[in-house]
Design an enzyme around this catalytic site. Structure first.
Site, mmCIF file in Angstrom:
data_model
loop_
_atom_site.group_PDB
_atom_site.id
_atom_site.type_symbol
_atom_site.label_atom_id
_atom_site.label_comp_id
_atom_site.label_asym_id
_atom_site.label_seq_id
_atom_site.Cartn_x
_atom_site.Cartn_y
_atom_site.Cartn_z
ATOM 1 C CB CYS A 132 -1.036 -0.031 1.249
ATOM 2 S SG CYS A 132 -1.737 -1.629 1.102
ATOM 3 C CG HIS A 272 -3.356 2.936 2.721
ATOM 4 N ND1 HIS A 272 -3.826 2.415 1.273
ATOM 5 C CD2 HIS A 272 -3.437 1.755 3.290
ATOM 6 C CE1 HIS A 272 -4.048 1.313 1.169
ATOM 7 N NE2 HIS A 272 -3.829 0.887 2.372
ATOM 8 C CG ASN A 302 -6.554 -1.372 1.230
ATOM 9 O OD1 ASN A 302 -5.576 -1.001 0.472
ATOM 10 N ND2 ASN A 302 -6.175 -1.984 2.373
#
Ligand code: ACO
Length: 345
Positions: A132, A272, A302
């Site tokens: 990520c 994020h 996500n």
């Protein structure tokens, strides 16, 4: 977990220097597949509920790529939009960096698949894998090439088809992730400050908490590895959550410190997009205001390396970021890895 590093980079213009070369984001674009998978639909696939997913994560729906739509296809569409925004053509791109944990193939790289798709035939191309945090890692690598005058125009993309590594029998993980891509064009633009700093860090002692066990040299594909479902993403959510909050706060503070700015001076914070509760905890610990923080995870879940890049594009298009604004981006992912960046837009 330490995120302080002895080596620091600060754009000399901040300190009153005379740098004539800066690295700016000249264009930004993103793409998500049309197919929406809602929490209600997920209730029919695994033992979960819209209420659980919404209260524990903030996610309401996510996007799913089609069976013949690969990571490089999502990346290509985001890249075309970023090129249009920057007003450049594919032949002007010198380097392509794709951050992804779901490459089209283990090799060749997704960046090479993409290079051919968008017709950027002059460009060198490679992938970066930092989960990520990958897009911000890519940003730092791209910036180094621009600042050293090795390349003038660098395309940095975060792109994921996470649906290809999701275990649809594991309710702990399958509700969290989605597909998508975000892209930026980096260029030298002497009249603006551009990227002020990027901080990166990693803690390789935590590799067991989040990852995909199968498919690499540790566990090549076999009948057994497929039977044991080792080719799917696995995560210890609780432990990851704790580390994510601490590392994101430390990384954000380090970036602000390097640039000699306070959190109150930041116009837009782009974290994020993994979990609303992580974002809220980071916001509180940084003493930031909720209205400084851009959140879109309710729509996409996500999207790993794509998450910050998609959010940056949406924040720009929503009029949340204006010329001269300070933007703070911060991410955390498998590895563990973390990264933060400050841009003067
Ligand atoms: N639906 C219903 N119940 C569920 C679900 C679900 N989808 N998933 C888990 N549960 C249950 C669990 O089984 C557990 O039940 P039990 O107490 O009977 O065992 C209960 O809910 C609570 O589970 P927790 O793990 O305590 O839930 P938590 O509040 O920690 O939330 C979550 C889980 C959302 C995964 C959270 O821990 C999280 O967001 N972690 C961090 C994710 C992240 O930031 N990842 C980093 C980037 S990802 C990358 O790099 C690819």
């Amino acid at each position: 977990m330490k995120t302080e590093k002895s080596q620091t980079f600060v754009n000399p213009r901040i300190l009153g220097g005379n740098a004539t070369r800066t690295c700016s984001i000249a264009g930004v674009g993103s793409y998500v597949p049309d197919r929406v998978l809602s929490n209600i639909e997920l209730e029919k696939i695994v033992d979960t509920s819209d209420t659980w997913i919404t209260t524990r994560t903030g996610i309401k729906e996510r996007r799913m790529a089609g069976p013949e739509q690969y990571t490089s296809d999502l990346a290509a569409e985001a890249a075309r939009r970023a090129m249009a925004h920057a007003g450049i053509t594919p032949d002007q791109i010198d380097l392509i960096i794709v951050a992804t944990i779901t490459p089209d193939t283990p090799f060749p790289s997704t960046a090479c698949w993409l290079q051919h798709k968008i017709g950027a035939h002059r460009a060198a191309a490679f992938d970066v894998e930092a989960a990520c945090s990958g897009f911000l890692y890519g940003l730092e690598i791209g910036q180094q090439f621009v600042m050293t005058q090795t390349y003038n125009t660098v395309l940095v993309i975060g792109a994921e088809k996470l649906s290809s590594i999701i275990d649809w029998k594991d309710r702990n993980t399958c509700v969290l992730f989605g597909d998508g891509a975000g892209a930026v064009i980096l260029r030298n633009r002497p009249q603006s400050h551009g990227l002020l700093t990027v901080c990166m860090g990693a803690d390789g002692s935590k590799t067991g908490l989040l990852g995909m066990p199968g498919g690499g040299s540790r566990c090549p594909a076999s009948h057994e590895s497929v039977d044991e479902r080792l080719h799917f993403l696995r995560m210890d959510g609780k432990e990851t959550f704790k580390h994510a909050v601490t590392a994101m706060c430390n990384a954000a503070r380090e970036a602000l410190h390097r640039c000699h700015i306070e959190i109150g001076q930041v116009a837009c914070i782009i974290p994020h997009q993994a979990n609303r509760r992580i974002i809220d905890a980071v916001t509180e610990r940084l003493h930031a205001r909720a209205d400084q923080v851009f959140v879109n995870l309710e729509k996409y879940g996500n999207t790993s390396a794509a998450s910050v890049a998609i959010a940056l594009d949406e924040a720009v298009r929503a009029g949340r970021i204006h010329r001269g604004d300070l933007v703070l981006m911060v991410a955390f992912g498998a590895g563990f890895t973390w990264a933060s960046a400050v841009i003067e837009w």
